[in-house]
Design a protein around this motif. Structure first.
Motif, PDB file in Angstrom:
ATOM      1  N   PRO A  57      -5.317   3.626  15.676  1.00 19.72           N
ATOM      2  CA  PRO A  57      -4.970   3.905  14.270  1.00 19.72           C
ATOM      3  C   PRO A  57      -5.926   4.911  13.630  1.00 19.72           C
ATOM      4  N   TYR A  58      -5.356   5.743  12.739  1.00 22.06           N
ATOM      5  CA  TYR A  58      -6.168   6.803  12.144  1.00 22.06           C
ATOM      6  C   TYR A  58      -5.596   7.251  10.797  1.00 22.06           C
ATOM      7  N   LYS A  59      -6.379   8.092  10.109  1.00 19.80           N
ATOM      8  CA  LYS A  59      -5.930   8.814   8.919  1.00 19.80           C
ATOM      9  C   LYS A  59      -5.801  10.293   9.286  1.00 19.80           C
ATOM     10  N   ASP A  79     -13.683   5.622   3.837  1.00 18.10           N
ATOM     11  CA  ASP A  79     -14.111   4.281   4.229  1.00 18.10           C
ATOM     12  C   ASP A  79     -12.957   3.363   4.635  1.00 18.10           C
ATOM     13  N   VAL A  80     -11.790   3.505   3.978  1.00 16.40           N
ATOM     14  CA  VAL A  80     -10.715   2.534   4.168  1.00 16.40           C
ATOM     15  C   VAL A  80     -10.149   2.639   5.581  1.00 16.40           C
ATOM     16  N   PRO A  81     -10.023   1.522   6.293  1.00 14.78           N
ATOM     17  CA  PRO A  81      -9.490   1.562   7.661  1.00 14.78           C
ATOM     18  C   PRO A  81      -7.958   1.614   7.674  1.00 14.78           C
ATOM     19  N   ARG A 131      -7.355  -6.969   2.694  1.00 12.24           N
ATOM     20  CA  ARG A 131      -7.294  -6.881   4.153  1.00 12.24           C
ATOM     21  C   ARG A 131      -8.707  -6.792   4.707  1.00 12.24           C
ATOM     22  N   LYS A 132      -8.902  -7.450   5.856  1.00 15.67           N
ATOM     23  CA  LYS A 132     -10.207  -7.393   6.517  1.00 15.67           C
ATOM     24  C   LYS A 132     -10.165  -6.368   7.635  1.00 15.67           C
ATOM     25  N   ASP A 133     -11.141  -5.493   7.643  1.00 17.24           N
ATOM     26  CA  ASP A 133     -11.259  -4.470   8.676  1.00 17.24           C
ATOM     27  C   ASP A 133     -11.386  -5.129  10.046  1.00 17.24           C
ATOM     28  N   TYR A 169      -3.569   2.675  -0.077  1.00 19.37           N
ATOM     29  CA  TYR A 169      -4.056   2.607   1.296  1.00 19.37           C
ATOM     30  C   TYR A 169      -4.271   1.171   1.763  1.00 19.37           C
ATOM     31  N   VAL A 170      -4.394   0.256   0.831  1.00 19.78           N
ATOM     32  CA  VAL A 170      -4.519  -1.159   1.173  1.00 19.78           C
ATOM     33  C   VAL A 170      -3.178  -1.870   1.007  1.00 19.78           C
TER      34      VAL A 170
END
Length: 664
Positions: free
Chosen positions: A283-285, A557-559, A580-582, A529-530
């Motif tokens: 997964p990525y941005k 920062d956001v995964p 959500r937990k990373d 994003y969350v």
């Protein structure tokens, strides 16, 4: 990894019971119950949640070619009951470990007429909903089987408010959601979300759709909904040779709106992973040459304002690398684009020949030196005759260049200007391309697709899709109203990840078409994003709109891969708060969004580790901010928090809050 698996079976011969006998199936904790019986030799089912009846006795079966009725004149041969319990790991996802716990009942039927056709109905009862599907076993039929209609009905016991988009329209799923009583519906797509008069939250959809037509729902009378299979151009709904297995007809049931999002019933009804752990995708941005075309800065086609040029690509790669991202999308890189590319014609795109002023090998090489991998793009224009001739060559080119993701678009009201995107033809096409991509070590995200029915569990190279009205409508139309983004999590996104393309910080679109804008705040874009789950998330804005902006840090920062997901609060079309937990750290992230109404929400932090302290890095609407007042102002602050704290959030009108909880 699978944990404890429990399996127990009981076969009951139908000859020991009256054909009027009722068979009941309860979920493991007894929350939901399915009742099955033959009424005048016709199969009927009903569903209840606790003491509340959700579905009163409803029809089942099919109408075959030549008016042969596969919905009556049945007898029960056997009823088999079993229970199943496992915990399985998602390769990537919104939650790492998912429990698949259900009770099952399989009713084996046979018609009493001369043909003696057999039909099995499989029921599964979960504590978060119920599902059933039809299995027509191989019976040595001489001719192919043509399904002309499905007779399944969903007789809602009571009316309620439904959030829906219309079926059989030119723009596929790309419509604003409407809200109306169930009794006022026409023909609609699934997922269909309903809040019943008793307060229950329901979602009607389907799972594991393979070689079958997708299901729409039509209101026939009162609060009765009926399955309406999407037809081929000749009117046949489904054509198969020897046997068929329908998709699962699913009803997710929750007492709170967030319960629907916390349900993994759709994924659980799909087959286990067939690809293992595809090492070519994590997964990525990503950034991309995309938004500039939608706001009119660039063109998709070759022109003086051409977006996909080698020079522009180098500039975007420089920005992407400088800010610490590693993937970039370029649309319009190939031959075939014209100013009419989005119109209904059999456009002839090439998937190996590059546009003038674009050198794909130089761009890929430059990206590799900077640590940025290109994302491939194939716009088919829904001309699949052309695309399928070139698909191997196109995929082979990407494999040769070291590209591991491809976005595939299908602009056009019908595939090949003939077949619906969501009929059996489209279902089979999209599954074929997904499997073909895996052969070339390619992960896929679709635009203008068939809706998601959970196949990402089976094929984890299926990343995300559009299948709704996304961000680009803000660039050139009247835009998406504030309620749209707080309807999507409770409707479209119940089916699976959406490539909404968030992250436009310049919500007033100063460089765009006059009068066009995003109907929300910059802080709300961060919160997406969350709230909006996808394993790939775009930073959709122009590079210059990120440069020097402190809120860019949250996007860094956001995964996009999560260990756990919890919906803390929410009402459909009103507001939502998700945490959500990373998966790869001890950090939690929060996203909260509202419609046009400003809100003050109290959020318990009990989801945090009870033995730890966290630094809350807060990105919120600045004081007085709303969609129409200073919408780009983001107030950034920090505070130390622990699990016993209650955080007070203020969301401006059409606003949001995004928070990173960094474990200390």
């Amino acid at each position: 990894m699978k944990n404890i698996v429990l399996l127990a079976c009981l076969a009951v011969s139908g000859m020991f019971f009256s054909q009027n006998k009722t068979y009941e199936l309860s979920s493991p904790k007894g929350k939901n119950k399915i009742k099955f019986e033959l009424v005048n030799n016709a199969p009927k089912y009903a569903v209840s949640h606790g003491k509340t009846q959700v579905i009163s006795p409803s029809d089942m079966g099919f109408l075959l070619k030549n008016n042969e009725d596969l919905s009556q004149n049945f007898e029960i041969l056997k009823v088999e009951n079993s229970t199943f319990d496992e915990t399985w790991d998602q390769v990537w996802g919104e939650k790492k470990k998912i429990r698949n716990h259900y009770n099952q009942m399989v009713v084996k039927l046979q018609q009493k007429n001369q043909n003696k056709r057999k039909l099995d109905i499989q029921f599964r009862a979960y504590d978060d909903g119920v599902a059933f599907r039809y299995v027509y076993p191989n019976q040595n039929d001489k001719d192919s089987i043509f399904i002309m209609d499905e007779k399944t009905t969903f007789n809602l016991k009571e009316d309620g408010q439904a959030w829906w988009i219309p079926a059989y329209r030119e723009n596929r799923y790309e419509y604003l959601y409407q809200k109306s009583p169930v009794s006022k519906l026409d023909t609609v797509h699934t997922p269909l979300t309903i809040e019943s008069n008793s307060g229950l939250k329901l979602s009607f959809h389907e799972a594991n759709l393979i070689d079958f037509a997708s299901m729409t729902l039509v209101n026939t009378t009162g609060t009765q909904l009926k399955s309406d299979l999407v037809p081929w151009a000749d009117g046949v709904k489904v054509r198969v040779k020897d046997s068929f297995t329908s998709s699962w007809r699913t009803i997710q049931i929750g007492e709170k709106a967030g319960d629907l999002i916390d349900s993994y019933l759709i994924l659980n009804l799909n087959e286990p992973n067939k690809l293992g752990n595809p090492t070519y995708f994590k997964p990525y941005k990503y950034t991309g040459i995309w938004w500039g075309m939608h706001i009119g800065k660039y063109t998709f086609w070759e022109s003086e304002k051409q977006g996909a040029t080698t020079k522009n690509a180098f500039d975007y790669i420089d920005f992407t690398a400088k800010e610490g991202f590693h993937h970039m999308l370029i649309e319009g890189w190939n031959k075939g684009w014209t100013p009419q590319w989005y119109e209904n014609h059999m456009h002839m795109f090439s998937f190996t020949k590059t546009a003038d002023n674009f050198d794909i090998e130089k761009v890929v090489d430059y990206g590799n030196k900077k640590g940025v991998e290109l994302i491939g793009y194939h716009e088919t224009g829904s001309n699949l005759i052309n695309y399928l001739k070139e698909i191997d060559a196109g995929f082979a080119l990407y494999q040769k260049l070291g590209i591991h993701t491809v976005k595939i678009g299908h602009v056009g009201s019908k595939l090949n200007m003939k077949e619906w995107h969501h009929g059996q033809f489209g279902v089979n096409y999209f599954r074929y391309v997904l499997q073909k991509a895996a052969q070339y070590n390619l992960a896929v995200f679709y635009h203008e697709p068939i809706k998601d029915t959970g196949e990402r569990r089976t094929y984890p190279n299926m990343l995300a899709r559009e299948a709704a009205r996304g961000q680009e409508y803000n660039a050139w139309s009247e835009g998406n109203p504030p309620s749209h983004v707080v309807i999507l999590p409770f409707t479209r996104m119940l089916s699976g990840p959406m490539d909404y393309t968030p992250g436009v910080l310049d919500v007033e679109i100063k460089q765009g078409y006059p009068g066009k804008r995003i109907h929300g705040t910059t802080a709300q874009q961060l919160a997406m994003y969350v709230v909006f789950y996808s394993p790939i998330q775009m930073l959709a804005d122009l590079p210059e709109n990120y440069t020097g902006k402190p809120e860019l840090q949250f996007l860094k920062d956001v995964p996009t891969d999560w260990d756990n997901t919890i919906v803390l609060n929410g009402e459909i079309g009103e507001y939502i708060t998700t945490v959500r937990k990373d998966r790869n750290s001890n950090d939690w992230f929060l996203g909260s969004m509202t419609n046009e109404k400003s809100r003050d929400l109290s959020v318990s932090l009990s989801f945090l580790d009870k033995n730890a302290r966290y630094e809350a890095q807060i990105y919120a609407d600045a004081k007085g901010t709303s969609e129409t007042v200073n919408p780009t102002a983001v107030a950034i602050s920090k505070k130390i928090v622990k699990s016993t704290d209650v955080l007070q959030l203020h969301l401006g009108g059409s606003g949001g809050t995004a928070i990173r909880f960094k474990k200390l």
